[in-house]
Design a protein around this motif. Structure first.
Motif, PDB file in Angstrom:
ATOM      1  N   VAL A 217     -11.802 -24.158  17.793  1.00  9.65           N
ATOM      2  CA  VAL A 217     -12.307 -23.873  16.454  1.00  9.65           C
ATOM      3  C   VAL A 217     -13.826 -23.906  16.554  1.00  9.65           C
ATOM      4  O   VAL A 217     -14.415 -24.972  16.738  1.00  9.65           O
ATOM      5  N   TRP A 218     -14.434 -22.727  16.493  1.00 10.26           N
ATOM      6  CA  TRP A 218     -15.857 -22.640  16.792  1.00 10.26           C
ATOM      7  C   TRP A 218     -16.693 -23.517  15.881  1.00 10.26           C
ATOM      8  O   TRP A 218     -16.507 -23.548  14.678  1.00 10.26           O
ATOM      9  N   GLY A 219     -17.591 -24.252  16.501  1.00 12.29           N
ATOM     10  CA  GLY A 219     -18.467 -25.136  15.736  1.00 12.29           C
ATOM     11  C   GLY A 219     -17.807 -26.420  15.282  1.00 12.29           C
ATOM     12  O   GLY A 219     -18.440 -27.278  14.699  1.00 12.29           O
ATOM     13  N   VAL A 220     -16.494 -26.544  15.557  1.00 13.39           N
ATOM     14  CA  VAL A 220     -15.800 -27.759  15.115  1.00 13.39           C
ATOM     15  C   VAL A 220     -15.194 -28.481  16.307  1.00 13.39           C
ATOM     16  O   VAL A 220     -15.664 -29.536  16.729  1.00 13.39           O
ATOM     17  N   GLY A 221     -14.127 -27.906  16.830  1.00 13.80           N
ATOM     18  CA  GLY A 221     -13.420 -28.596  17.913  1.00 13.80           C
ATOM     19  C   GLY A 221     -12.158 -27.848  18.277  1.00 13.80           C
ATOM     20  O   GLY A 221     -12.216 -26.691  18.664  1.00 13.80           O
TER      21      GLY A 221
END
Ligand code: CA
Length: 226
Positions: A217-221
């Motif tokens: 999940v881009w920018g998250v994890g």
């Protein structure tokens, strides 16, 4: 019971420790030098490693570093001098605990039990319960700590297993790297986000098709797709 690798070039001491561990119901493996230790560790994926610092071939610190490149197996380091402890515990790839020689076997066994309990506890916490989990091809049995994909067992390290369990328990939920670090490695762990990433990479590889369900999940994890 656990599989424990003893890395010790003093044959008598290694045999003594082995007998103690086996007496407590563990499976014990012995390596008398560094290179052999790495081969056995890769093949047997032990739950704990008792590792002497001074070894022929590769010293204990080098062995620990190499071990940590592929697994987060708990390491109990044996040192010859008390003042080596800071180095052993403080290193980036530090040991989880240490003992200074000479030590009593009783004390060694107490440390081993404590370390194994810690691992079990973390596994349970990460699991949010003990019910088996079936998600398509993936079967996960938290009590037996068994993972199967399409009926075939998959060997995971402790951290890989905890990661998978946490993600798979909450399909569709995104977890930040910070959350994963906190919950699986602990708040006092000093490694960075890259630790999570490298474990996810290995996990995906080991899980094959099922691994593709772990999305970035881009920018998250990361998220396990439901
Ligand atoms: Ca030695």
């Amino acid at each position: 019971m656990a599989t424990i690798l003893i890395v010790e070039d003093e044959h008598e001491l290694a045999a003594l420790v082995r007998r103690q561990l086996e007496g407590e119901g563990h499976a014990a493996l012995v390596a008398h030098d560094g290179p052999t230790a790495l081969i056995i560790a890769a093949q047997a994926a032990p739950d704990l490693v008792i590792l002497d610092w001074m070894l022929p071939g590769l010293d204990g610190l080098t062995v620990m570093r190499r071990l940590r490149e592929r697994s987060t197996v708990p390491v109990l380091m044996l040192t010859a001098r008390d003042d080596e402890a800071d180095r052993v515990l403080g290193l980036e790839v530090g040991a989880d605990d240490y003992m200074t020689k000479p030590f009593s076997l009783r004390e060694l066994m107490a440390r081993v039990r404590a370390m194994l309990r810690r691992v079990e506890l973390l596994t349970r916490q990460a699991g949010d319960g003990a019910a088996p989990l079936a998600l398509g091809q993936l079967h996960l049995d938290p009590l037996a700590r068994r993972v199967e994909v399409g009926g075939a067992p998959v060997e995971l390290t402790v951290k890989e297993y905890e990661l998978l369990l946490l993600l798979a328990r909450h399909p569709g939920r995104s977890f930040s790297r910070a959350y994963l670090l906190d919950h699986i490695w602990g708040a006092d762990y000093e490694g960075g986000d890259r630790t999570v990433d490298t474990h996810i990479v290995r996990l995906r590889r080991k899980l094959g098709e099922v691994g593709e369900r772990i999305s970035t999940v881009w920018g998250v994890g990361y998220r396990f797709e439901g």
